[in-house]
Design a protein around this motif. Structure first.
Motif, PDB file in Angstrom:
ATOM      1  N   ASN A 226      38.430 -18.775 -21.733  1.00  0.00           N
ATOM      2  CA  ASN A 226      38.928 -17.444 -22.088  1.00  0.00           C
ATOM      3  C   ASN A 226      39.991 -16.965 -21.096  1.00  0.00           C
ATOM      4  O   ASN A 226      40.792 -16.082 -21.415  1.00  0.00           O
ATOM      5  CB  ASN A 226      37.781 -16.428 -22.106  1.00  0.00           C
TER       6      ASN A 226
ATOM      7  N   LEU B  54      33.366 -23.267 -21.548  1.00  0.00           N
ATOM      8  CA  LEU B  54      33.922 -22.571 -22.706  1.00  0.00           C
ATOM      9  C   LEU B  54      34.268 -21.122 -22.369  1.00  0.00           C
ATOM     10  O   LEU B  54      35.291 -20.593 -22.826  1.00  0.00           O
ATOM     11  CB  LEU B  54      32.943 -22.632 -23.874  1.00  0.00           C
ATOM     12  N   ARG B  55      33.431 -20.483 -21.568  1.00  0.00           N
ATOM     13  CA  ARG B  55      33.764 -19.119 -21.134  1.00  0.00           C
ATOM     14  C   ARG B  55      34.987 -19.139 -20.222  1.00  0.00           C
ATOM     15  O   ARG B  55      35.811 -18.231 -20.260  1.00  0.00           O
ATOM     16  CB  ARG B  55      32.578 -18.481 -20.421  1.00  0.00           C
TER      17      ARG B  55
ATOM     18  N   ALA C 141      31.173 -18.112 -26.921  1.00  0.00           N
ATOM     19  CA  ALA C 141      31.837 -18.051 -25.613  1.00  0.00           C
ATOM     20  C   ALA C 141      33.111 -17.211 -25.697  1.00  0.00           C
ATOM     21  O   ALA C 141      33.419 -16.434 -24.788  1.00  0.00           O
ATOM     22  CB  ALA C 141      32.156 -19.457 -25.125  1.00  0.00           C
ATOM     23  N   LYS C 142      33.867 -17.366 -26.774  1.00  0.00           N
ATOM     24  CA  LYS C 142      35.093 -16.586 -26.946  1.00  0.00           C
ATOM     25  C   LYS C 142      34.809 -15.089 -26.975  1.00  0.00           C
ATOM     26  O   LYS C 142      35.624 -14.277 -26.522  1.00  0.00           O
ATOM     27  CB  LYS C 142      35.804 -17.003 -28.235  1.00  0.00           C
TER      28      LYS C 142
ATOM     29  N   GLU D  31      28.700 -24.587 -21.460  1.00  0.00           N
ATOM     30  CA  GLU D  31      28.722 -23.161 -21.777  1.00  0.00           C
ATOM     31  C   GLU D  31      29.655 -22.399 -20.838  1.00  0.00           C
ATOM     32  O   GLU D  31      30.468 -21.573 -21.281  1.00  0.00           O
ATOM     33  CB  GLU D  31      27.304 -22.596 -21.692  1.00  0.00           C
TER      34      GLU D  31
ATOM     35  N   ASP E 240      32.447 -13.593 -25.373  1.00  0.00           N
ATOM     36  CA  ASP E 240      31.830 -13.145 -24.128  1.00  0.00           C
ATOM     37  C   ASP E 240      32.892 -12.499 -23.233  1.00  0.00           C
ATOM     38  O   ASP E 240      33.873 -13.146 -22.858  1.00  0.00           O
ATOM     39  CB  ASP E 240      31.194 -14.339 -23.408  1.00  0.00           C
TER      40      ASP E 240
ATOM     41  N   THR F 254      32.588 -15.846 -13.837  1.00  0.00           N
ATOM     42  CA  THR F 254      32.550 -17.238 -14.299  1.00  0.00           C
ATOM     43  C   THR F 254      32.656 -18.191 -13.118  1.00  0.00           C
ATOM     44  O   THR F 254      31.954 -19.214 -13.055  1.00  0.00           O
ATOM     45  CB  THR F 254      33.687 -17.493 -15.305  1.00  0.00           C
TER      46      THR F 254
ATOM     47  N   ARG G   7      28.923 -22.230 -30.844  1.00  0.00           N
ATOM     48  CA  ARG G   7      28.831 -22.107 -29.391  1.00  0.00           C
ATOM     49  C   ARG G   7      30.186 -21.711 -28.801  1.00  0.00           C
ATOM     50  O   ARG G   7      30.264 -20.886 -27.883  1.00  0.00           O
ATOM     51  CB  ARG G   7      28.357 -23.431 -28.791  1.00  0.00           C
ATOM     52  N   ARG G   8      31.245 -22.302 -29.333  1.00  0.00           N
ATOM     53  CA  ARG G   8      32.584 -21.937 -28.873  1.00  0.00           C
ATOM     54  C   ARG G   8      32.898 -20.478 -29.209  1.00  0.00           C
ATOM     55  O   ARG G   8      33.437 -19.742 -28.389  1.00  0.00           O
ATOM     56  CB  ARG G   8      33.635 -22.849 -29.509  1.00  0.00           C
TER      57      ARG G   8
END
Length: 414
Positions: A24, A20-21, A42-43, A17, A45, A52, A38-39
């Motif tokens: 960005n 993936l953040r 994250a995009k 998780e 967010d 992060t 889920r991807r």
């Protein structure tokens, strides 16, 4: 701080998780094999990079606080996950304007290795050998370019030539590895990219290999790309990770694979050595002469000399590390670095500029190719003759265990 309910599985889930953040903020490509929602979450967010990075540091603390285990496989899993966290954190700090103090420190933190240093005298000696090999009175870089350009695959024949090379790489790999019946690779010719080839693994044994048609592709690269990007390189490696680690062991952290971490050295090193595993030198030359050169509409005149050239150019590959060191950490200006690559890497001005663009984007990633290949080659050669079923078994072990550089290098310390 960890709780009694914490576990490596929980940390691994959170790693995906957070990873993936993290993407960005990082333009480098990555592989993700989990649920698409889920991807997308994250995009969407908006978490800033600093937050992060704080999450990554917290995951390192949680992992370190887990109770000790006697399970050797679990120990390896924790070690590899810890090193991947260090790598992503280091990459984030670089993006945040806080790079390591030196090239060697960066490669150690990002990839778990330090590549050997080579002096200009070393490269001058190799360049002198090429000077004797390639006839003519023009500057050597011009003679090399002219000689090599005789073996450029025409752009309109790239798909056919690379596809046929990959087909042969697959046939040889399938004789040694049991490949899923549904596995497949699709070629996609694209442009305006800072690389020659990139494998996008889509999951379920399917990959798209993107080839940059803006970069001249010479005949020796056909088999190299077929093996490196496809069989038994990145495509096979990715499907084995999905089958053996994610599905077989439930190691969910491999749903997210960034371009940094010790796994990158193993992956690029194995892919870079894949051609030598699948083909002897004579087999490769014969296949190029009998199949690929006619497909490309090229003559085989001078092919033997060309192979001597390729051997020397392979040794000059390490010049790219030194260029990266000088450009990133020693203040060498862009144009001077391009000229250095032209002189000691024997690249044209255009190729050297493209190479420097890659270094600017990927920084010390360059060591994963040359030092990674050297590491894999030395390890496999220490186990016996290359190309035998036994060497294929050792290669399979490298792809599926997984092993890290410290497991493959001859003298390492825990």
């Amino acid at each position: 701080m960890t709780s009694s309910a914490d576990s490596v599985d929980a940390v691994a889930e959170q790693f995906v998780e957070v990873g993936l953040r993290f993407q960005n903020h990082d333009p480098l490509p990555y592989i993700y094999l989990g649920p698409e929602q889920r991807r997308q979450a994250a995009k969407a967010d908006p978490q800033p990079l600093a937050a992060t990075l704080s999450d990554i540091r917290a995951l390192r603390e949680r992992l370190a606080a887990l109770p000790a285990t006697d399970d050797l496989l679990e120990q390896r899993r924790r070690r590899d996950l810890a090193e991947r966290l260090v790598a992503v954190q280091t990459r984030g700090e670089i993006l945040n304007g806080q790079p390591p103090a030196s090239f060697d420190e960066e490669t150690q933190k990002l990839f778990g290795v330090q590549a050997p240093h080579y002096s200009e005298a070393h490269f001058r000696e190799l360049v002198a050998k090429l000077d004797r090999l390639i006839p003519g009175k023009e500057p050597l870089v011009e003679r090399v370019a002219s000689f090599r350009d005789r073996f450029i695959i025409p752009r309109d024949k790239l798909d056919r030539v690379i596809g046929r090379a990959m087909q042969e790489c697959r046939a040889r790999t399938s004789q040694q590895f049991s490949l899923p019946s549904n596995e497949a690779v699709k070629l996609n010719l694209t442009g305006d990219m800072p690389w020659v080839g990139f494998t996008e693994y889509k999951g379920d044994s399917q990959s798209i290999v993107h080839l940059n048609h803006d970069v001249p592709v010479h005949i020796e690269r056909a088999i190299e790309l077929g093996c490196h990007e496809g069989y038994p390189g990145h495509h096979v490696h990715a499907l084995l990770i999905e089958d053996r680690l994610i599905k077989g062991r439930g190691w969910v952290e491999y749903n997210y694979i960034s371009l940094v971490g010790p796994l990158a050295v193993v992956a690029e090193g194995a892919a870079s050595f894949a051609m030598e595993l699948a083909f002897t030198r004579q087999e490769r030359m014969q296949f190029e002469r009998d199949v690929l050169l006619p497909l490309a509409g090229l003559s085989d005149e001078g092919l033997e000399t060309y192979y001597h050239y390729v051997d020397l150019i392979e040794q000059l590959n390490y010049a790219r590390n030194e260029a990266a060191r000088k450009y990133l950490f020693e203040g060498m200006p862009r144009q001077e670095t391009i000229e250095w690559l032209m002189e000691f890497g024997l690249e044209t001005a255009g190729t050297a500029a493209t190479r420097l663009n890659v270094i600017h984007a990927q920084r010390s990633y360059v060591v994963t190719y040359n030092f990674g290949r050297t590491m894999i080659a030395n390890y496999l050669k220490s186990k016996g003759q290359i190309g035998t079923p036994e060497s294929w078994q050792h290669f399979h072990q490298i792809l599926t265990t997984p092993l890290s550089p410290r497991d493959l290098l001859p003298t390492t310390t825990e």
